[in-house]
Design a protein around this motif. Structure first.
Motif, PDB file in Angstrom:
ATOM      1  N   LEU A 140      30.456   8.440  -6.704  1.00  0.00           N
ATOM      2  CA  LEU A 140      30.948   9.485  -7.615  1.00  0.00           C
ATOM      3  C   LEU A 140      30.129  10.774  -7.582  1.00  0.00           C
ATOM      4  O   LEU A 140      30.240  11.607  -8.489  1.00  0.00           O
ATOM      5  CB  LEU A 140      31.012   8.970  -9.070  1.00  0.00           C
ATOM      6  CG  LEU A 140      31.698   7.620  -9.297  1.00  0.00           C
ATOM      7  CD1 LEU A 140      31.671   7.264 -10.786  1.00  0.00           C
ATOM      8  CD2 LEU A 140      33.130   7.640  -8.792  1.00  0.00           C
ATOM      9  N   TRP A 159      32.063  14.205  -7.630  1.00  0.00           N
ATOM     10  CA  TRP A 159      32.806  14.554  -8.829  1.00  0.00           C
ATOM     11  C   TRP A 159      31.977  15.376  -9.819  1.00  0.00           C
ATOM     12  O   TRP A 159      32.508  15.856 -10.823  1.00  0.00           O
ATOM     13  CB  TRP A 159      33.313  13.291  -9.536  1.00  0.00           C
ATOM     14  CG  TRP A 159      34.262  12.492  -8.692  1.00  0.00           C
ATOM     15  CD1 TRP A 159      33.954  11.481  -7.851  1.00  0.00           C
ATOM     16  CD2 TRP A 159      35.674  12.683  -8.606  1.00  0.00           C
ATOM     17  NE1 TRP A 159      35.074  10.989  -7.228  1.00  0.00           N
ATOM     18  CE2 TRP A 159      36.167  11.730  -7.692  1.00  0.00           C
ATOM     19  CE3 TRP A 159      36.580  13.555  -9.197  1.00  0.00           C
ATOM     20  CZ2 TRP A 159      37.510  11.629  -7.357  1.00  0.00           C
ATOM     21  CZ3 TRP A 159      37.923  13.435  -8.881  1.00  0.00           C
ATOM     22  CH2 TRP A 159      38.378  12.483  -7.962  1.00  0.00           C
ATOM     23  N   SER A 185      32.555   1.018 -10.567  1.00  0.00           N
ATOM     24  CA  SER A 185      33.196   2.304 -10.346  1.00  0.00           C
ATOM     25  C   SER A 185      34.215   2.172  -9.238  1.00  0.00           C
ATOM     26  O   SER A 185      34.045   1.345  -8.327  1.00  0.00           O
ATOM     27  CB  SER A 185      32.160   3.378  -9.993  1.00  0.00           C
ATOM     28  OG  SER A 185      31.491   3.032  -8.788  1.00  0.00           O
ATOM     29  N   GLY A 217      40.573   2.861  -1.195  1.00  0.00           N
ATOM     30  CA  GLY A 217      39.390   3.332  -1.896  1.00  0.00           C
ATOM     31  C   GLY A 217      38.260   2.330  -1.810  1.00  0.00           C
ATOM     32  O   GLY A 217      38.216   1.481  -0.914  1.00  0.00           O
ATOM     33  N   MET A 226      39.013   8.776  -9.842  1.00  0.00           N
ATOM     34  CA  MET A 226      37.737   8.093 -10.032  1.00  0.00           C
ATOM     35  C   MET A 226      37.751   7.401 -11.386  1.00  0.00           C
ATOM     36  O   MET A 226      38.375   7.858 -12.344  1.00  0.00           O
ATOM     37  CB  MET A 226      36.569   9.070  -9.953  1.00  0.00           C
ATOM     38  CG  MET A 226      36.571  10.218 -10.961  1.00  0.00           C
ATOM     39  SD  MET A 226      35.973   9.807 -12.622  1.00  0.00           S
ATOM     40  CE  MET A 226      34.287   9.442 -12.299  1.00  0.00           C
ATOM     41  N   TYR A 265      43.018  12.282  -5.461  1.00  0.00           N
ATOM     42  CA  TYR A 265      41.839  11.428  -5.580  1.00  0.00           C
ATOM     43  C   TYR A 265      41.678  11.064  -7.053  1.00  0.00           C
ATOM     44  O   TYR A 265      41.939  11.887  -7.948  1.00  0.00           O
ATOM     45  CB  TYR A 265      40.580  12.146  -5.101  1.00  0.00           C
ATOM     46  CG  TYR A 265      40.529  12.343  -3.597  1.00  0.00           C
ATOM     47  CD1 TYR A 265      39.831  11.447  -2.796  1.00  0.00           C
ATOM     48  CD2 TYR A 265      41.174  13.414  -2.993  1.00  0.00           C
ATOM     49  CE1 TYR A 265      39.764  11.632  -1.418  1.00  0.00           C
ATOM     50  CE2 TYR A 265      41.125  13.606  -1.629  1.00  0.00           C
ATOM     51  CZ  TYR A 265      40.424  12.715  -0.836  1.00  0.00           C
ATOM     52  OH  TYR A 265      40.365  12.889   0.519  1.00  0.00           O
ATOM     53  N   GLU A 302      36.792   4.576  -6.608  1.00  0.00           N
ATOM     54  CA  GLU A 302      37.273   5.830  -6.047  1.00  0.00           C
ATOM     55  C   GLU A 302      38.491   5.542  -5.203  1.00  0.00           C
ATOM     56  O   GLU A 302      38.465   4.633  -4.350  1.00  0.00           O
ATOM     57  CB  GLU A 302      36.202   6.523  -5.197  1.00  0.00           C
ATOM     58  CG  GLU A 302      35.113   7.179  -6.008  1.00  0.00           C
ATOM     59  CD  GLU A 302      34.106   7.938  -5.149  1.00  0.00           C
ATOM     60  OE1 GLU A 302      33.641   9.013  -5.569  1.00  0.00           O
ATOM     61  OE2 GLU A 302      33.780   7.435  -4.044  1.00  0.00           O
ATOM     62  N   ILE A 351      36.628  13.894  -0.873  1.00  0.00           N
ATOM     63  CA  ILE A 351      35.778  12.907  -1.526  1.00  0.00           C
ATOM     64  C   ILE A 351      35.470  11.784  -0.521  1.00  0.00           C
ATOM     65  O   ILE A 351      36.363  11.231   0.130  1.00  0.00           O
ATOM     66  CB  ILE A 351      36.478  12.321  -2.768  1.00  0.00           C
ATOM     67  CG1 ILE A 351      36.760  13.442  -3.785  1.00  0.00           C
ATOM     68  CG2 ILE A 351      35.629  11.221  -3.396  1.00  0.00           C
ATOM     69  CD1 ILE A 351      35.529  14.063  -4.358  1.00  0.00           C
ATOM     70  N   LEU A 369      34.854   8.175  -0.020  1.00  0.00           N
ATOM     71  CA  LEU A 369      35.205   7.014  -0.831  1.00  0.00           C
ATOM     72  C   LEU A 369      34.106   5.971  -0.731  1.00  0.00           C
ATOM     73  O   LEU A 369      34.208   4.970   0.002  1.00  0.00           O
ATOM     74  CB  LEU A 369      36.563   6.447  -0.378  1.00  0.00           C
ATOM     75  CG  LEU A 369      37.737   7.433  -0.478  1.00  0.00           C
ATOM     76  CD1 LEU A 369      39.012   6.815   0.084  1.00  0.00           C
ATOM     77  CD2 LEU A 369      37.926   7.869  -1.909  1.00  0.00           C
TER      78      LEU A 369
END
Length: 720
Positions: A93, A96, A220, A210, A139, A137, A222, A87, A89
């Motif tokens: 998102l 995902w 949001s 993150g 989110m 990870y 991450e 992912i 960072l």
């Protein structure tokens, strides 16, 4: 108008039963498919058993705390599926989306701590955990009406919107972390002190890193942190602060309370060790799942879309021959009006599942292997799953679930039905064509026989020709030969009847003339002696007329007498001996010899009738033999038959008349017989044949091999 049900129409109707062949073949293939499904089911259970055997008694594969939970709390006990790529960072998102079905939603029902009573819940978020390599990870997509960041230069970490993380380390000690940034951007966590009542940062936790990103609906987050930081117990909670002045915490919403070790949830991640065990099964033409006792997926291998069940899903290669062109463009489109092709794509509702459910899984977790058939949501495919329990000691710690579609079976069934339909179509075409040709040939031959039969008979019923006998050895040929023989006999009989007038005229003319002349002369003669002579001549003529009438009615009287005749057992040799002695006196101009090759010849019947039969045959033999010739009789036995032969020298039998001389009123005597001899109406051998038939025997007339005379052989069944 009555329908004419001809032979061709009858055979056409009978040929309709050929349509039962495809139906029977279709039912047979369907039954075969059921057996194949049973075989696939047993194979699947066997595969699940084999995989489960490799996982039995390996507690290290189930050493996470979640494996020993009695109950799983949705939203609290987390599932971290593997992520294909690391992912990035950046808080956006995007990565995902591949596992979006596993994202959990949290709202007012997921508040774990209230800091203000009756606080208005204005926040919700979506959250999930994933794993790539040696990292977890996480989110968070947060909907928050007011985002409050940490005040500049503020040392307090809990007076703004922040994220709390609680986990148990390898020593099962509670470790708390907090993320409370001054502004959006890159973030790291702080370690909190061990007193759950306070939120004092004691150290930087740079392993937890993150990005915090503002969004139109809130923000949001991450995150990434090493898997080794936790032993499997984990909780996240977002704390909402809405007032930037007094910065009062309203509530904490999350998966569990991070400040209480006994309230933490568990995180399950597919086991790398189990995945290594299953890695070799990706080529097993099936999809294999390993689940824990809470039905959460620990490992997965293979794809349900490529698992055909049998290696039969390949498309047949296109050909260039004429037959392949007909098959591909004409026959198969016709067949697949009935058959269905396995779909190339279908909806797989378990493609990204992190937990499984089903009757088979429930029974497997209870310790009993089971299988389950299910339809996909779009009803395009049938999926067979088989589950087998995994044991650690005496406890069931999980199950192996193996899945396949029935596409392979359906493909094999279609291939079998295609070949079956090819054969059935060929059989029906050839069979129907053959039946029609056969019906045409049969009906044509019958019509020809009818036409030929009608052609030899004129409108007055007179036979004017001969019917050529067929040389075919079948029933119609036999019927044709029978018709030919019947017509030939009828023609001879008609010929005899046509000559009957002349024969009767010949036989009756002389006695009538004698009577008339005698009576005429009698009136002219006065001398009594001469009158007596003429009266005697008239009486002789009347006697001859009476003899003719008696001969004509003798056969009828004999048939009536035979029906009332009593039977007895007697010796044929004794009857023949007595008759021969009488013949020697009755016919002094002939010599009679008798040869007995059997001492006794027992028969059941009437000795009087046998004597009458001999009289007729001997009378014929005497008439057709020359004076002073010998008439020989011979009695012998062959197996269970007694035979009597009577042989005389003289004229031969007419050519082709041997089998007809024993029929009624058939005579082949030459014209010009003596007028004063006995009448000859062809009834002697006919009467003899009736008597032989009454004794269940047969009579045969043949010329002698040296053509010097005739031999009559009668055959009777012997009795013990």
């Amino acid at each position: 108008m009555k329908l004419r049900f001809s032979i061709r129409l009858q055979l056409l109707v009978l040929s309709l039963f050929l349509f039962a062949i495809p139906w029977l073949g279709y039912k047979y293939v369907w039954e075969l498919e059921q057996y194949l499904r049973i075989g696939q089911e047993q194979t699947m259970i066997g595969t699940a058993r084999a995989v489960a055997t490799a996982l039995h008694e390996r507690p290290a594969l189930f050493d996470s705390q979640s494996a020993y939970l009695q109950n799983v709390r949705p939203g609290t006990d987390l599932y971290a599926p593997p992520i294909d790529v690391p992912i990035q960072l950046d808080g956006r998102l995007q990565e995902w989306q591949a596992v979006s079905p596993l994202i959990q939603s949290y709202g007012s029902n997921n508040v774990v701590t209230w800091f203000e009573d009756n606080a208005d819940v204005s926040m919700s978020f979506q959250h999930m955990v994933g794993r790539f390599d040696q990292y977890f990870y996480a989110m968070f997509a947060v909907n928050d009406d007011k985002v409050v960041f940490r005040a500049p230069n503020s040392l307090s970490v809990d007076r703004s919107d922040h994220l709390l993380i609680g986990m148990l380390d390898a020593q099962d000690s509670l470790q708390r972390y907090i993320i409370s940034p001054y502004k959006p951007g890159w973030v790291n966590a702080y370690r909190l002190d061990s007193d759950p009542r306070y939120f004092r940062a004691t150290d930087n936790a740079l392993q937890i890193q993150g990005r915090w990103l503002l969004t139109p609906d809130g923000y949001s987050i991450e995150l990434r942190f090493p898997i080794t930081m936790t032993s499997g117990s984990l909780a996240f909670a977002l704390v909402d602060v809405d007032d930037e002045i007094d910065r009062t915490k309203q509530y904490a919403m999350g998966t569990a309370n991070p400040n209480q070790s006994d309230d933490l949830g568990t995180v399950v991640t597919p086991s790398p060790e189990i995945e290594r065990i299953l890695s070799g099964l990706r080529y097993a033409d099936s999809r294999v799942w390993v689940i824990d006792k809470h039905k959460r997926v620990l490992a997965r291998s293979g794809s349900i879309h490529s698992s055909q069940g049998f290696n039969a899903g390949q498309q047949r290669p296109a050909g260039n021959s004429g037959w392949e062109y007909i098959e591909q463009n004409w026959l198969l489109p016709l067949y697949y009006q009935i058959l269905t092709r396995p779909p190339g794509d279908f909806v797989d509702e378990l493609a990204d599942a992190y937990a499984l459910a089903g009757k088979d899984i429930n029974r497997a977790l209870a310790g009993n292997p089971d299988s389950l058939w299910r339809l996909t949501p779009d009803n395009k495919a049938v999926i067979l799953s088989a589950a087998y329990p995994i044991y650690i000691g005496d406890a069931v710690m999980g199950a192996v679930v193996v899945e396949q579609t029935t596409h392979g079976i359906r493909t094999l069934r279609n291939r079998a039905l295609e070949q079956l339909f090819h054969v059935i179509l060929a059989v029906m075409l050839l069979g129907t064509t053959g039946l029609l040709l056969f019906a045409h040939r049969i009906s044509s031959r019958i019509r020809d026989l009818r036409d030929n039969t009608e052609a030899v008979i004129d409108s007055n019923g007179k036979i004017i020709g001969t019917l050529p006998p067929s040389r075919n050895a079948d029933e119609i040929g036999d019927l044709s030969r029978s018709f030919s023989a019947v017509l030939s006999r009828l023609q001879q009989y008609n010929s005899y009847l046509e000559n009957m007038a002349s024969r009767l005229s010949h036989e009756l003319r002389t006695p009538i003339a004698v009577v008339r002349s005698s009576l005429d002369t009698l009136n002219q003669v006065q001398d009594p002696d001469q009158q007596q002579v003429f009266l005697s001549r008239a009486q002789s003529g009347i006697s001859r007329l009476s003899s003719i009438l008696n001969s004509m009615s003798e056969a009828t009287r004999l048939e009536q007498a035979i029906s009332q005749e009593d039977t007895e057992q007697f010796d044929l040799t004794r009857v023949v001996k007595g008759c021969v002695e009488g013949y020697q006196y009755a016919y002094p101009q002939r010599q009679f010899t008798l040869k007995l090759s059997a001492k006794q010849a027992p028969l059941v019947g009437s000795p009087d009738l046998i004597a009458q039969m001999l009289d007729k045959i001997i009378a014929n033999a005497v008439e057709f033999s020359t004076q002073d010739s010998t008439i020989a009789l011979h009695i012998w036995q062959e197996q269970r038959q007694i035979k009597l032969s009577i042989t005389n020298t003289g004229p031969l039998l007419p050519q082709g008349m041997q089998s007809q001389l024993t029929q009624s009123m058939v005579s082949v005597r030459a014209e010009g017989n003596q007028s004063d001899g006995p009448p000859h109406l062809g009834l002697g051998l006919y009467i003899a044949n009736i008597i032989v038939g009454f004794h269940h025997g047969s009579i045969v007339l043949n010329n002698l091999p040296d053509n010097t005379g005739v031999c009559v052989v009668t055959t009777f069944p012997a009795t013990q």
